[in-house]
Motif scaffolding. Structure first.
Motif, PDB file in Angstrom:
ATOM      1  N   GLU A 178       0.828  -1.222   0.000  1.00 43.31           N
ATOM      2  CA  GLU A 178       0.000   0.000   0.000  1.00 43.31           C
ATOM      3  C   GLU A 178       0.851   1.255   0.000  1.00 43.31           C
ATOM      4  OE1 GLU A 178      -2.709  -0.382   3.217  1.00 43.31           O
ATOM      5  OE2 GLU A 178      -3.860  -1.909   2.136  1.00 43.31           O
ATOM      6  N   LYS A 179       2.114   1.094   0.420  1.00 38.21           N
ATOM      7  CA  LYS A 179       2.964   2.276   0.578  1.00 38.21           C
ATOM      8  C   LYS A 179       4.396   1.938   0.162  1.00 38.21           C
ATOM      9  CE  LYS A 179       4.026   5.560   4.277  1.00 38.21           C
ATOM     10  NZ  LYS A 179       3.622   6.007   5.613  1.00 38.21           N
ATOM     11  N   LEU A 180       5.079   2.908  -0.451  1.00 38.70           N
ATOM     12  CA  LEU A 180       6.474   2.716  -0.848  1.00 38.70           C
ATOM     13  C   LEU A 180       7.302   3.940  -0.461  1.00 38.70           C
ATOM     14  CD1 LEU A 180       5.987   1.488  -4.558  1.00 38.70           C
ATOM     15  CD2 LEU A 180       6.355   0.049  -2.542  1.00 38.70           C
ATOM     16  N   ILE A 181       8.586   3.697  -0.250  1.00 38.98           N
ATOM     17  CA  ILE A 181       9.537   4.817  -0.093  1.00 38.98           C
ATOM     18  C   ILE A 181      10.229   4.968  -1.443  1.00 38.98           C
ATOM     19  CG2 ILE A 181      11.642   5.591   1.065  1.00 38.98           C
ATOM     20  CD1 ILE A 181      10.802   3.824   3.466  1.00 38.98           C
ATOM     21  N   PHE A 182      10.278   6.187  -1.975  1.00 40.43           N
ATOM     22  CA  PHE A 182      10.934   6.414  -3.268  1.00 40.43           C
ATOM     23  C   PHE A 182      12.082   7.417  -3.083  1.00 40.43           C
ATOM     24  CE2 PHE A 182      11.629   8.596  -7.294  1.00 40.43           C
ATOM     25  CZ  PHE A 182      11.771   7.518  -8.154  1.00 40.43           C
TER      26      PHE A 182
END
Ligand code: CIZ
Length: 343
Positions: A178-182
């Motif tokens: 649901e969530k990513l670090i970019f």
């Protein structure tokens, strides 16, 4: 440069070869080609003697791309070709993160970066410690890292992306997370979030790095040129700002931009990116018209033919890429994950 004396015939043949690459279209006249010819002859001979190969990024100087490179492309293509080459030495005409990527994938090869100043504002914007802190703040969130980073930052990452495959890889990851670090490019991150309909920071946590070239283009790079050049197709690199990106006809990495030019038939094109891409496009598509709109990257243009010659002859310790094995192995895992997810 050295003292090699070439026969008149060898010089004339080399001038013809250089001319045929399209360098003349970029303003290299007979005198300039004559000066280049001695250098390219010598470098190409040294390359054979040393069993070396020269990859060149599309933003490199035209005389490197057309005079001495064995292959040219974006960082994705170069990383794949470097991993496949049989040469024992890679003299990387690009920036440090690209040479490091070659070393990560081919540790048995000697990888040389001819100019130590060839770093990069994105790579310098973040350290491995910054990534560890982010991971502690957002536990169990995958870290997706743009290839434009140093090896130790890659080692802290789950998967690497390039401008050529970032959208595809993020789409695949968002199917499972649901969530990513970019990291580290904030403008590219914002463009991707917009394209994928993701909220910042709820669904995408983005680092604050920028590319010293692309951050400087803005909306004013577009409208006046449309009026002056009816029908112009404007292409922007995905490291440009979302405001600019929303006004252009195409956004992508350099490989996609070239493919767009090749596969369309517009009255003119404007490539909003580093100047090397426009130069390359002019030589690849001499019948198409290009409106100048570019900036020079001081890092990408740090290498010249003299650097390459000296490096091939006698590499200095700071030109030899070395990566501690523990970092290399972890960074390689993140790169392999990119190859898996992008193909
Ligand atoms: O990924 C690369 O090679 C870079 C830095 C730009 C591009 O789009 O090719």
């Amino acid at each position: 440069m050295g003292t090699a004396i070439w026969s008149k015939a060898a010089i004339e043949t080399e001038i013809e070869r250089l001319e045929a690459t399209g360098l003349g279209l970029l303003g290299y006249d007979e005198n300039a080609l004559r000066i280049l010819a001695e250098k390219t002859l010598k470098i190409n001979r040294l390359k054979k003697e040393k069993n070396a190969v020269i990859p060149a990024h599309v933003y490199q100087r035209a005389e490197i791309i057309h005079g001495i490179a064995d292959f040219t492309g974006d960082s994705y293509r170069l990383s794949k070709l470097c991993a496949e080459t049989k040469a024992s030495t890679i003299v990387f005409c690009g920036v440090r993160f690209m040479a490091e990527t070659a070393k990560i994938l081919s540790p048995e090869k000697t990888v040389l970066l001819p100019a130590i100043e060839a770093g990069g504002s994105l790579a310098e914007s973040i350290t491995a410690n910054d990534v560890r802190k982010l991971k502690a703040q957002h536990p169990n969130i995958p870290v997706v890292t743009y290839i434009n980073t140093n090896a130790d930052v890659k080692a802290e990452s789950d998967v690497i992306v390039t401008s050529a495959n970032a959208k595809r890889i993020l789409e695949r990851l968002f199917k499972e997370h649901e969530k990513l670090i970019f990291l580290p490019d904030t403008l590219m991150g914002k463009n991707l979030a917009k394209e994928l309909g993701k909220k910042i920071p709820e669904e995408m946590v983005i680092w604050h790095g920028t590319c010293v070239v692309h951050e400087n283009f803005d909306e004013s790079s577009v409208e006046p040129y449309r009026k002056m050049n009816p029908g112009v197709k404007i292409l922007a690199h995905s490291e440009c700002s979302p405001g600019l990106v929303s006004l252009v006809d195409f956004v992508g990495g350099t490989g996609d931009m070239l493919r767009y030019v090749e596969s369309t038939n517009a009255p003119s094109y404007m490539l909003v990116t580093e100047c090397g891409l426009g130069d390359l496009a002019r030589t690849k598509y001499p019948d198409k018209k290009f409106i100048p709109m570019c900036r020079l990257c001081p890092y990408m243009k740090a290498i010249d033919l003299d650097h390459v010659e000296k490096t091939l002859e006698n590499p200095q310790p700071d030109q030899i890429i070395e990566i501690p094995e523990a970092i290399r192995v972890k960074a390689k895992r993140a790169l392999k994950e990119m190859f898996r997810l992008s193909e």
